[in-house]
Each structure stands twice: as structure tokens, then as C-alpha cells.
Motif scaffolding. Sequence first.
Motif, PDB file in Angstrom:
ATOM      1  N   ASN A 161      48.418  42.658  46.911  1.00  0.00           N
ATOM      2  CA  ASN A 161      49.420  41.882  46.166  1.00  0.00           C
ATOM      3  C   ASN A 161      50.832  42.034  46.726  1.00  0.00           C
ATOM      4  OD1 ASN A 161      49.950  44.436  45.335  1.00  0.00           O
ATOM      5  ND2 ASN A 161      49.470  44.097  43.172  1.00  0.00           N
ATOM      6  N   VAL A 181      44.504  34.524  44.492  1.00  0.00           N
ATOM      7  CA  VAL A 181      44.331  35.219  43.205  1.00  0.00           C
ATOM      8  C   VAL A 181      44.455  36.719  43.452  1.00  0.00           C
ATOM      9  CG1 VAL A 181      42.684  35.783  41.361  1.00  0.00           C
ATOM     10  CG2 VAL A 181      42.799  33.437  42.253  1.00  0.00           C
ATOM     11  N   MET A 182      45.290  37.364  42.620  1.00  0.00           N
ATOM     12  CA  MET A 182      45.407  38.820  42.722  1.00  0.00           C
ATOM     13  C   MET A 182      44.499  39.448  41.668  1.00  0.00           C
ATOM     14  SD  MET A 182      49.547  39.092  43.191  1.00  0.00           S
ATOM     15  CE  MET A 182      49.958  37.675  42.164  1.00  0.00           C
ATOM     16  N   LYS A 183      43.606  40.330  42.111  1.00  0.00           N
ATOM     17  CA  LYS A 183      42.715  41.003  41.167  1.00  0.00           C
ATOM     18  C   LYS A 183      43.516  41.995  40.333  1.00  0.00           C
ATOM     19  CE  LYS A 183      38.621  40.884  44.164  1.00  0.00           C
ATOM     20  NZ  LYS A 183      37.835  41.675  45.130  1.00  0.00           N
ATOM     21  N   PRO A 184      43.185  42.284  39.088  1.00  0.00           N
ATOM     22  CA  PRO A 184      42.046  41.702  38.369  1.00  0.00           C
ATOM     23  C   PRO A 184      42.341  40.282  37.904  1.00  0.00           C
ATOM     24  CG  PRO A 184      43.230  43.226  36.933  1.00  0.00           C
ATOM     25  CD  PRO A 184      43.903  43.279  38.268  1.00  0.00           C
ATOM     26  N   PHE A 185      41.283  39.520  37.679  1.00  0.00           N
ATOM     27  CA  PHE A 185      41.449  38.136  37.241  1.00  0.00           C
ATOM     28  C   PHE A 185      40.634  37.895  35.975  1.00  0.00           C
ATOM     29  CE2 PHE A 185      37.933  38.439  40.263  1.00  0.00           C
ATOM     30  CZ  PHE A 185      36.896  37.843  39.559  1.00  0.00           C
ATOM     31  N   ASP A 186      40.916  36.782  35.331  1.00  0.00           N
ATOM     32  CA  ASP A 186      40.100  36.366  34.188  1.00  0.00           C
ATOM     33  C   ASP A 186      39.830  34.865  34.309  1.00  0.00           C
ATOM     34  OD1 ASP A 186      42.446  35.121  33.459  1.00  0.00           O
ATOM     35  OD2 ASP A 186      42.834  36.371  31.704  1.00  0.00           O
TER      36      ASP A 186
END
Lengths: 129, 279
Positions: free
Chosen positions: A93, A110-115
Motif C-alpha cells: 500500500n 485494491v489494498m488488502k484487506p478488502f470486502d
Amino acid sequence: MSMGPGGSMRKCLIVDDSTVIRKVARRILEDMSFAVDEAGDGQEALERCRKSMPEAILLDWNMPVMNGLDFLRALRRERGGGSPVVIFCTTENDPVEIAEAMRAGANEYVMKPFDSDIMNSKFAEVGLI
Amino acid sequence: MAKNLELSFLVEIVLAQAGQTLGVDIESMASQKLAALARREGLGDSMELLRMARTGADPALAAAIVDAVLPHETHFFRDRALWKALRNEVLPTILSRMAGRSSPIRIWSAGCAYGQEVYSFSMAVAELWVNTPGMSVEIVGTDISERAIGRARSGIYTQFEVQRGLPIQMLLKHFEREEQAWRINNAPRRMTRFARHNLLADMAPLGMFDVISCQQVLPGFETAKRDDVLSRMVGQLNAGGLLLVGPGDELWSRAHKTDLHSLVSPWIFQRTIVQRQVA
């Protein structure tokens, strides 16, 4: 609902060495009506793309054998490799690294964590839903 | 029975202080949203918290309860279709129409919660700025919640928040990473101003605006209060100014058809050029 031009389900290849992440991402993407395929590293993903190019690729960065960035650069050199929408999905990130991924040909990040909200937002951003 | 008294008290203070009505299953909502506040106050649960507030001994406690139950959920560029119209058509038109005006273009985000809409406007304007040099824009964000305004003013968002609605290229361009969070840059931030304001209160001190955005706020209001808020909001619009509402809000806005007409999309209204006569 993610449908291709002929009304068939769009295909998304999840590339991640973590089976847990692949399982979570698969559930979210299937809820978004994608037909999902999986690969555990960049080399395996490249072989799958050579057989059948997906509409979308959700791509981890740090993987054994071939990492996400090397895969993306190789993919973009392949015949038809410019067409898949590639969304990086990684724990990296740092803005410098994100910019490097975008320069290499990623469409979103997308930067983990994701939903599921984040996935929906990112796939909508690239026009896939 | 006692529980009913506490829940009635909750409905009463939310309506009186914020003009908002609470939905169904108030007990479960109260238990969920007031648990943290009850803990902070050293009380057993939400009912005990409401019982304490009902004594009237601490008026600040009632305000904190109202703040805790009101929704603050929002995200950047909420409502993709609306923002597409704003970025591609509406904002460029406004900026070019008002180029050369000595006073700033003023935009009001009413009920801005944590400020994502305010910064969405400032980023969108910043991206169009190159074509309209020398123009001054002020984006005002207001919310009934002091806590929400504090967060909005900080311009700091979590990694989850910056990934909801914000394209990665805009994140890279307009934010800087700060430990595990992201902070908006100075250029888009300079256009913004935040203030606590209750929409039930006088809007005149906020001044007149060229664009007023009121997304996802009107549905919560009790009917008479909603109409009053909408009517007074239209009164704060300059002639030719725009009112932006959320999907579903257009029906109420259309009721003000002597003042407004629909523009570009069903959720963007323009105030008619002729000013209303003040009685």
C-alpha cells in the motif's frame, strides 16, 4: 450482474498464492455474477490466459514462481493480453509501489484487506459491473 | 413498560433535535448504536443510558445519543451516475459560465457526515481547474454532528474508506499516506470549510450558494420538517443555482416546481432564474 457482449457470464481469473484469499474473493466475485477461475502464481496464470483470455484478472503481487508485476508485464506483451482488465489486490500500500503497478498496465488497485463493498466499487470503476 | 418509556424518549429527542424519524425495530437499533456510548459513560446498556439521559441532568448526553443514532455512512463519489453527470457536464458548465466572476463559486454539502462528498467536489473541481485559471471556489460541508465535522475537517480516512468510490489514480493524485491512513492534500483541501449546522436551524448565516447537495439526508426527516428544510434550502440557492438530491428525493424536490426545474438527470435541479419575491 456481469455479462459479456453475448449475454454470457464474464470470466475473472483470481491469481493469489493464498487459498483463503482465493476462496473469499471467489465468493464475492460469484455474487457479482462472474465465472471464476483460479491460479496460485503468475506462471500458472499466464498459462491459463494463453488458453483462454479472461475479461478480468484479480492479481496478487507477492507470489512464488512469478510475482504479480512480472505476470502483468508478460501478459501485456501476449497476443490479446491488452484486453483483460487487471485489478491488483495486494497488501502493498505504498504509493510508489501502487504507481509502479499502474505504470505496468494495471487498471485498478485494491489494498488488502478488502470486502464486497470495495470489490463492487472497484469493478464498477473499471466498467465491469 | 419502562423500556417503552426509554424508547419513546429516544424517538422524541431525535425528532426534536434533528427532525429525523427512526425506522422500525428501534430497540435493536438503539442497543446496537448506543452500546459504545453506554460503555464510555460507565453504564450497563443502552436502556440504562437512555434512562440516565431522560432525567435531563446532562443535556450533553442527549445530544451525544442523537449523534450516535444518526447515520454517518457515506463514501467518495457516492452515486456513480450523478457524479458522471456532474464531472462531465454540470461542473464544467458552471465553471465556464462563472469564469471571471469576482465572488467565489460556492458549493454546500448539507449533511456531509465525514466529508467524503466535500472532498469529492474539491477533487472534481481541482481536476477541471486547469481549464479555468484564477477562479475561486469554496466548498462548505455542514453536519449536525460535531464529531462527524471534526473527522471531516481532519481530511484523514481509513484504507477501507478511501477504497469506496475513489479511483486509485485520484487517491495517488490527491492523498498522502499517513501511517495506516490517508490524508487529503492541501490543494483540494484549501477549497473546503466545515461547520456544525442543524438543517432545522436558520440557513441564512451560511450565505448563498451556486450548488447545494443534499444526498441521503431528506428521507430521514419527518414529512413537514422535510418540506420546510427543502424549501429553505432552495431559498439559499442563487438564481440559476443547482440543487442535487439523492435517488428517490426527486419526487419531493419536484413539489417545488415553481422554483426548480429538472436538469441533466432526475436528481439535478436548477433554480429558476427569476428570484422569488420575499414577503
